[in-house]
Design an enzyme around this catalytic site. Structure first.
Site, mmCIF file in Angstrom:
data_model
loop_
_atom_site.group_PDB
_atom_site.id
_atom_site.type_symbol
_atom_site.label_atom_id
_atom_site.label_comp_id
_atom_site.label_asym_id
_atom_site.label_seq_id
_atom_site.Cartn_x
_atom_site.Cartn_y
_atom_site.Cartn_z
ATOM 1 N N HIS A 155 9.596 -0.132 8.853
ATOM 2 C CA HIS A 155 8.681 -1.267 9.035
ATOM 3 C C HIS A 155 8.747 -2.251 7.848
ATOM 4 C CE1 HIS A 155 6.669 0.516 12.526
ATOM 5 N NE2 HIS A 155 6.391 1.601 11.864
ATOM 6 N N ASP A 195 0.864 -1.205 0.000
ATOM 7 C CA ASP A 195 0.000 0.000 0.000
ATOM 8 C C ASP A 195 0.894 1.247 0.000
ATOM 9 O OD1 ASP A 195 -0.766 0.471 3.566
ATOM 10 O OD2 ASP A 195 1.009 -0.445 2.600
HETATM 11 O O1 RIB Z 1 2.362 -0.335 10.938
HETATM 12 C C1 RIB Z 1 3.225 -0.078 9.864
HETATM 13 C C2 RIB Z 1 2.627 -0.519 8.575
HETATM 14 O O2 RIB Z 1 1.481 0.276 8.289
HETATM 15 C C3 RIB Z 1 3.574 -0.308 7.375
HETATM 16 O O3 RIB Z 1 3.319 -1.289 6.402
HETATM 17 C C4 RIB Z 1 3.192 1.043 6.866
HETATM 18 O O4 RIB Z 1 3.460 1.185 5.467
HETATM 19 C C5 RIB Z 1 1.710 1.023 7.104
HETATM 20 O O5 RIB Z 1 1.110 0.341 6.020
HETATM 21 CA CA CA Z 2 2.902 -0.622 4.052
#
Ligand code: RIB
Ligand code: CA
Length: 303
Positions: free
Chosen positions: A238, A8
């Protein structure tokens, strides 16, 4: 490694995609897109823009636009920006989406690369749940599903108990954890250890003025969000941490547990142990210095 990233994009997704395109050990077979940081049409457009910028060449298959059981979805612009790539007010619409939808693409690619394909899901798990419904053999065909998501017995980031990707489609995530997929969960237990600082982004822009400069620019907005909530002067990588778990699990520590997702009430999106469920390998730690160095080194391979 044959890899599809379900994404995303999304600022931290962009760094993960840049790394995947750069890594010689990864054969990137496609991107599948989902809502989350953005609306799905923005995710698809951003994915095609990023591949063009990074010199990647693979299909972008558009996926689900709504979470299970929801009739609306509204992204939180304050984290990833109005178009999903930081302060960018417009993102060029380059190329076209793949003819198949995300679930059909995932199912077919798993069939054609049975036992070899890894999917790295770095957004809500709606497309993965859809693929499981579309083909009961998807779980056995897929070599492994590595997800960025969850917070196992540690605080959440979108609520005190839930991590954002799981929270954004709790029923889909629960269906995934109930399946026989071979799952590695890279959640906040690990990703809150891999922090990029403003200095890291300055160094990226020096080592790769075009791509590193772009990543620095879009992360400025993301860094601003983390400063605004007083969490830190930096940002967790992340999604890149989940990508690294695909190619170097030896740099992580894991514990194993069956999992389910709370789908109602104040704890919605919380990942909790459930011994009746198939085992999930939960990343509890990561060689954080190594992970950050990997991100820096992969970006430095660009112009
Ligand atoms: O919590 C972090 C996640 O949420 C990552 O994938 C960031 O891109 C959002 O999608
Ligand atoms: Ca993400």
């Amino acid at each position: 490694m044959k890899l599809i990233i379900d994404t995303d994009p999304g600022v931290d997704d962009a760094l993960a995609i840049a790394m995947a395109v750069a890594m010689p050990e990864i054969e990137l077979l496609g991107l599948t897109t989902v809502f989350g940081n953005t609306f799905t049409y923005q995710s698809s457009r951003n994915a095609r823009y990023l591949l063009n910028l990074f010199g990647g060449d693979c299909p972008v298959a558009e996926g689900a636009t709504l979470p299970y059981g929801a009739t609306t979805y509204d992204p939180a612009d304050e984290v990833h920006g109005p178009e999903g790539l930081g302060a960018m007010a417009t993102v060029p619409d380059i190329g076209r989406n793949h003819a198949e939808g995300a679930a059909a693409f995932l199912v077919r690619m798993a069939q054609e690369n049975s036992g070899e394909l890894v999917v790295c899901a770095i957004g809500p798990l709606t497309n993965i749940a859809d693929a499981l419904k579309l083909d009961p053999a998807f779980a056995s065909n897929l070599k492994e599903l590595v997800i960025m998501g969850g917070a196992f017995e540690v605080p959440g980031n979108i609520t005190p108990l839930a991590e954002a990707n799981i929270f954004h489609d709790a029923p889909a995530a629960d269906a995934v954890f109930a399946s026989d997929l071979r799952i590695v969960m890279v959640g906040l237990n690990a990703t809150m250890q891999t922090l990029l600082t403003p200095e890291n982004f300055v160094d990226m822009s020096k080592s790769a003025p075009k791509v590193g400069g772009f990543l620095r620019e879009i992360h400025e907005f993301y860094l601003g969000f983390y400063r605004s909530v007083g969490v830190m002067d930096g940002c967790p990588m992340h999604d890149s941490t989940a990508l690294l778990a695909c190619i170097a699990p030896e740099q992580f520590t894991f514990q194993t547990s069956g999992l389910r997702v709370i789908c109602t009430g104040d704890a919605i999106g919380q990942t909790v142990a459930d011994a009746s469920r198939p085992p999930v390998r939960i990343a509890t730690g990561v060689a954080a210095t190594w992970a950050v160095a990997q991100a820096m080194a992969q970006v430095a391979t660009y112009d």
